[in-house]
Design an enzyme around this catalytic site. Structure first.
Site, PDB file in Angstrom:
ATOM      1  N   LYS A 111     -29.303  10.425  51.632  1.00  0.00           N
ATOM      2  CA  LYS A 111     -29.767  11.462  50.698  1.00  0.00           C
ATOM      3  C   LYS A 111     -31.234  11.238  50.333  1.00  0.00           C
ATOM      4  O   LYS A 111     -31.992  12.191  50.197  1.00  0.00           O
ATOM      5  CB  LYS A 111     -28.921  11.463  49.418  1.00  0.00           C
ATOM      6  N   LYS A 195     -20.918  14.819  62.807  1.00  0.00           N
ATOM      7  CA  LYS A 195     -19.729  15.386  62.153  1.00  0.00           C
ATOM      8  C   LYS A 195     -19.978  16.835  61.759  1.00  0.00           C
ATOM      9  O   LYS A 195     -21.103  17.229  61.452  1.00  0.00           O
ATOM     10  CB  LYS A 195     -19.348  14.541  60.950  1.00  0.00           C
ATOM     11  N   LYS A 198     -21.398  20.920  56.126  1.00  0.00           N
ATOM     12  CA  LYS A 198     -22.251  21.982  55.659  1.00  0.00           C
ATOM     13  C   LYS A 198     -23.728  21.598  55.710  1.00  0.00           C
ATOM     14  O   LYS A 198     -24.576  22.381  56.102  1.00  0.00           O
ATOM     15  CB  LYS A 198     -21.862  22.341  54.230  1.00  0.00           C
TER      16      LYS A 198
HETATM   17  P1  AMP Z   1     -17.147  17.114  51.484  1.00  0.00           P
HETATM   18  O1  AMP Z   1     -17.166  18.508  52.022  1.00  0.00           O
HETATM   19  O2  AMP Z   1     -18.265  16.289  51.984  1.00  0.00           O
HETATM   20  O3  AMP Z   1     -16.920  17.053  50.010  1.00  0.00           O
HETATM   21  O4  AMP Z   1     -15.853  16.415  52.111  1.00  0.00           O
HETATM   22  C1  AMP Z   1     -14.564  16.603  51.583  1.00  0.00           C
HETATM   23  C2  AMP Z   1     -13.548  15.895  52.421  1.00  0.00           C
HETATM   24  O5  AMP Z   1     -13.579  16.384  53.771  1.00  0.00           O
HETATM   25  C3  AMP Z   1     -13.754  14.377  52.529  1.00  0.00           C
HETATM   26  O6  AMP Z   1     -12.496  13.751  52.556  1.00  0.00           O
HETATM   27  C4  AMP Z   1     -14.432  14.214  53.852  1.00  0.00           C
HETATM   28  O7  AMP Z   1     -14.176  12.950  54.425  1.00  0.00           O
HETATM   29  C5  AMP Z   1     -13.782  15.315  54.664  1.00  0.00           C
HETATM   30  N1  AMP Z   1     -14.680  15.742  55.747  1.00  0.00           N
HETATM   31  C6  AMP Z   1     -15.816  16.471  55.629  1.00  0.00           C
HETATM   32  N2  AMP Z   1     -16.375  16.677  56.850  1.00  0.00           N
HETATM   33  C7  AMP Z   1     -15.569  16.047  57.749  1.00  0.00           C
HETATM   34  C8  AMP Z   1     -15.586  15.899  59.164  1.00  0.00           C
HETATM   35  N3  AMP Z   1     -16.540  16.453  59.920  1.00  0.00           N
HETATM   36  N4  AMP Z   1     -14.599  15.182  59.733  1.00  0.00           N
HETATM   37  C9  AMP Z   1     -13.615  14.636  58.988  1.00  0.00           C
HETATM   38  N5  AMP Z   1     -13.538  14.744  57.662  1.00  0.00           N
HETATM   39  C10 AMP Z   1     -14.489  15.442  57.036  1.00  0.00           C
END
Ligand code: AMP
Ligand code: TRP
Length: 331
Positions: A111, A195, A198
């Site tokens: 970040k 990965k 967003k």
């Molecule tokens: P976030 O959108 O970053 O708040 O992620 C929310 C949840 O989704 C967390 O448990 C992340 O580990 C999971 N997550 C987000 N992107 C991925 C991805 N590309 N692959 C696996 N898990 C993901």
């Protein structure tokens, strides 16, 4: 019954990474564990969303949780900001969290690189707030994707430190809930660079609410390589992302068909992409129907949040009372 906590930041719509990394695991656990699933709206403040956007995103995450099949009659679904015990525990835990260790967290360093003009204190203490989220219900399991592994390691450090300092075993150490193969999930993006996410760019992520035409366009533009040149070579790293996505949404014989074609060097990536797009569309179609129905059902959304906050606060209040006593308050 073991307790499970997990959340997703409210930064807009959920994508397939969120679904397969987190939500699908929630679905598998809600009947067998005591589950608390929340909308991490405080966490989303680190990027300074405006109030209207924050409100809309929280609502959208709630809608999509429900549309995916998380059932508020068995799991507790709530908004982080509805539970004042969470920020209180976060504040208390901050006194035992050290700046040096927080500065070494990979997501923090990322970040700092990505938003150098907004390195706020909330960003630094993000893992402390995440720990508060988890231990406020004394959870043992946390279903998350691979990107959260280090945050959970920090949570275990904070728990061990708290238990040692206050000579208690009140908090269990939280662990990521792993798949049967012991792996944590990482869903790749359409550009194959890492990965799906967003902040990695909208074009490389498929959102649960993307229209079929948008899905077709994004998938057809996915990055590929120039194809295999010798028979029976292992899958090249430059194309595994599409096969990984295919494995998530397509039938096993479809995956096998394209793997065989790859091995025989007669694969046509255009065909693979068409199939992948159609299988994603079919997979998302029932979820999208539910999303549409829920968008028009404000009364239901309100009720879910109201009941979830009540149930969650009961558990959180109990934890905080004991924490305060352990720390020397409430005498
Ligand atoms: P976030 O959108 O970053 O708040 O992620 C929310 C949840 O989704 C967390 O448990 C992340 O580990 C999971 N997550 C987000 N992107 C991925 C991805 N590309 N692959 C696996 N898990 C993901
Ligand atoms: N940090 C998680 C993410 O960015 C979201 C999150 C916040 C979370 N608090 C949590 C996940 C507690 C599991 C448990 O994806």
């Amino acid at each position: 019954m073991d307790i499970v906590v997990s959340g997703i930041r409210s930064t807009g719509r959920l994508h397939l990474g969120n679904y397969f990394g987190a939500v699908r695991q929630f679905l598998g656990m809600q009947r067998t564990h005591r589950c608390y699933f929340f909308i991490a709206d405080y966490h989303s403040l680190t990027t300074h969303p405006d109030p209207a956007a924050l409100k809309a995103s929280s609502r959208q995450v709630l809608i999509e949780y429900l549309a995916c099949g998380i059932d508020p009659s068995i799991a507790t679904i709530y908004r982080q900001s509805d539970i004042p015990e969470i920020p209180e525990l976060y504040m208390l835990l901050n006194m035992h969290a050290y700046v040096g260790e927080l500065e070494r967290v990979v997501s923090f360093k990322e970040k700092v690189r990505k938003q150098p003009d907004n390195v706020n204190a909330g960003l630094l203490t993000y893992p402390v707030l995440m720990t508060a989220d988890i231990i406020i219900h004394r959870a043992r399991w946390v279903p998350v994707g691979k990107d959260q592994e280090q945050h959970l390691e920090m949570a275990r450090n904070f728990v061990q430190r708290f238990n040692r300092f206050y000579e208690t075993d009140f908090f269990p150490e939280p662990y990521p809930f792993r798949q049967s193969d012991g792996q944590m999930i990482k869903v790749p993006g359409l550009d194959g660079s890492g990965k799906m996410g967003k902040s990695e760019g909208e074009a490389q992520a498929i959102f649960l609410s993307d229209e079929p035409s948008v899905i077709r366009k994004k998938v057809m533009r996915a990055v590929t390589d120039s194809g295999p040149t010798t028979v029976n070579t292992p899958l090249a790293a430059t194309i595994t992302h599409l096969f990984q996505l295919l494995e998530l949404v397509s039938a096993p014989d479809v995956v096998k068909h394209f793997l065989d074609a790859y091995a025989q060097c007669n694969i046509r990536y255009g065909d693979l992409k068409k199939q992948l797009a159609e299988d994603i569309i079919a997979f998302l179609s029932p979820i999208q129907e539910q999303i549409k129905a829920l968008e028009a059902d404000d009364a239901r959304l309100k009720r879910v949040l109201h009941d979830g906050a009540e149930k969650s606060r009961q558990s959180a209040g109990h934890t905080l009372q004991i924490v305060r006593e352990l720390m020397g308050f409430n005498s």
